[in-house]
Design a protein around this motif. Structure first.
Motif, PDB file in Angstrom:
ATOM      1  N   PRO A 193      30.484 -33.326  33.553  1.00  0.00           N
ATOM      2  CA  PRO A 193      30.635 -33.474  35.008  1.00  0.00           C
ATOM      3  C   PRO A 193      29.655 -32.586  35.764  1.00  0.00           C
ATOM      4  O   PRO A 193      29.213 -31.555  35.258  1.00  0.00           O
ATOM      5  N   LYS A 194      29.308 -33.000  36.943  1.00  0.00           N
ATOM      6  CA  LYS A 194      28.328 -32.255  37.738  1.00  0.00           C
ATOM      7  C   LYS A 194      28.817 -30.835  37.984  1.00  0.00           C
ATOM      8  O   LYS A 194      29.951 -30.605  38.399  1.00  0.00           O
ATOM      9  N   GLY A 195      27.950 -29.871  37.706  1.00  0.00           N
ATOM     10  CA  GLY A 195      28.275 -28.464  37.907  1.00  0.00           C
ATOM     11  C   GLY A 195      28.951 -27.805  36.717  1.00  0.00           C
ATOM     12  O   GLY A 195      29.220 -26.599  36.751  1.00  0.00           O
ATOM     13  N   GLU A 196      29.236 -28.576  35.656  1.00  0.00           N
ATOM     14  CA  GLU A 196      29.906 -28.025  34.482  1.00  0.00           C
ATOM     15  C   GLU A 196      28.901 -27.771  33.366  1.00  0.00           C
ATOM     16  O   GLU A 196      27.901 -28.473  33.232  1.00  0.00           O
ATOM     17  N   THR A 197      29.197 -26.746  32.558  1.00  0.00           N
ATOM     18  CA  THR A 197      28.366 -26.409  31.405  1.00  0.00           C
ATOM     19  C   THR A 197      29.259 -26.300  30.170  1.00  0.00           C
ATOM     20  O   THR A 197      30.494 -26.407  30.262  1.00  0.00           O
ATOM     21  N   THR A 198      28.624 -26.079  29.037  1.00  0.00           N
ATOM     22  CA  THR A 198      29.390 -25.915  27.796  1.00  0.00           C
ATOM     23  C   THR A 198      30.348 -24.728  27.898  1.00  0.00           C
ATOM     24  O   THR A 198      31.507 -24.803  27.459  1.00  0.00           O
ATOM     25  N   ASP A 199      29.895 -23.635  28.490  1.00  0.00           N
ATOM     26  CA  ASP A 199      30.733 -22.440  28.624  1.00  0.00           C
ATOM     27  C   ASP A 199      31.917 -22.683  29.558  1.00  0.00           C
ATOM     28  O   ASP A 199      33.049 -22.265  29.263  1.00  0.00           O
ATOM     29  N   SER A 200      31.674 -23.350  30.679  1.00  0.00           N
ATOM     30  CA  SER A 200      32.765 -23.583  31.632  1.00  0.00           C
ATOM     31  C   SER A 200      33.802 -24.546  31.058  1.00  0.00           C
ATOM     32  O   SER A 200      35.012 -24.368  31.264  1.00  0.00           O
TER      33      SER A 200
END
Length: 209
Positions: A50-57
């Motif tokens: 999703p937009k604004g998301e990363t693996t860490d989040s």
């Protein structure tokens, strides 16, 4: 449209990048080489984060989900977090190919009747249970003919199971008899299937109480 996949790959689209020969050449691991292609029904095969998301989040969301799944009457929050982490989970399955035991420990919320149905819907945009029962009802007349023509011990077992339909000819009775008879036809023990369902149902009843 001739080079649309090449353009998508250049933009970093995970669904085409994961099956790229160049990508597999960079990663010589057995898991990367064995990545399967999407089936026709897998609409959301390997979605982007999703937009604004990363693996860490998304990993933080997964960890938070482990505590949320242990709470009672918390289905809405669990479903919301499962939906949010769907792309993270799919890429883990496709690229990492984890063992079932490891995957179950990481995503215990997925291994419930409700979430299995929703995960199937996320991948294929088709509801699992309603589609399954639709197809089962569609093939019921043909399977009943097949079961009646079966001889031997298996045939006697199936005819004994099908007696319940003459006593209570409802859609639920038909489905139950067809599934039990299908187990016998495939040389499986239908009593184990019913026992597992009964234990699960009783467990749910106690949880509600």
């Amino acid at each position: 449209m001739a080079n649309v996949r090449t353009k998508l790959r250049g933009l970093g689209c995970a669904e085409v990048l994961v099956n790229s020969l160049k990508n597999k050449a960079q990663d010589k691991s057995q898991a990367a080489l064995n990545v399967k292609k999407p089936r026709r029904a897998e609409v959301n095969y390997c979605p982007q984060y999703p937009k604004g998301e990363t693996t860490d989040s998304l990993e933080k969301e997964r960890i938070a989900l482990l505590s949320e799944v242990q709470k009672r009457n918390n289905d809405n929050i669990v479903t919301m977090k499962m939906q949010k982490t769907f792309s993270y989970r799919r890429q883990e399955v496709i690229q990492g190919q984890p063992f079932i035991a490891d995957f179950k420990s990481r995503w215990p919320a997925l291994f419930t009747e409700k979430e299995i149905d929703k995960e199937f819907l996320r991948i294929s945009t088709v509801p699992l249970l309603s589609r399954f029962f639709y197809e089962l009802d569609l093939y019921t007349p043909r399977m009943m003919e097949l079961f009646r023509g079966k001889g031997g011990v298996a045939g006697r077992k199936m005819r004994h199971i099908m007696v319940a339909i003459s006593k209570d000819d409802t859609i639920h009775t038909r489905r139950a008899c067809i599934l039990k008879s299908l187990c016998v036809y495939l040389n499986e023990d239908h009593e184990k299937l019913v026992k597992e369902f009964t234990v699960s149902y009783i467990h749910k009843m106690f949880c509600v109480m």
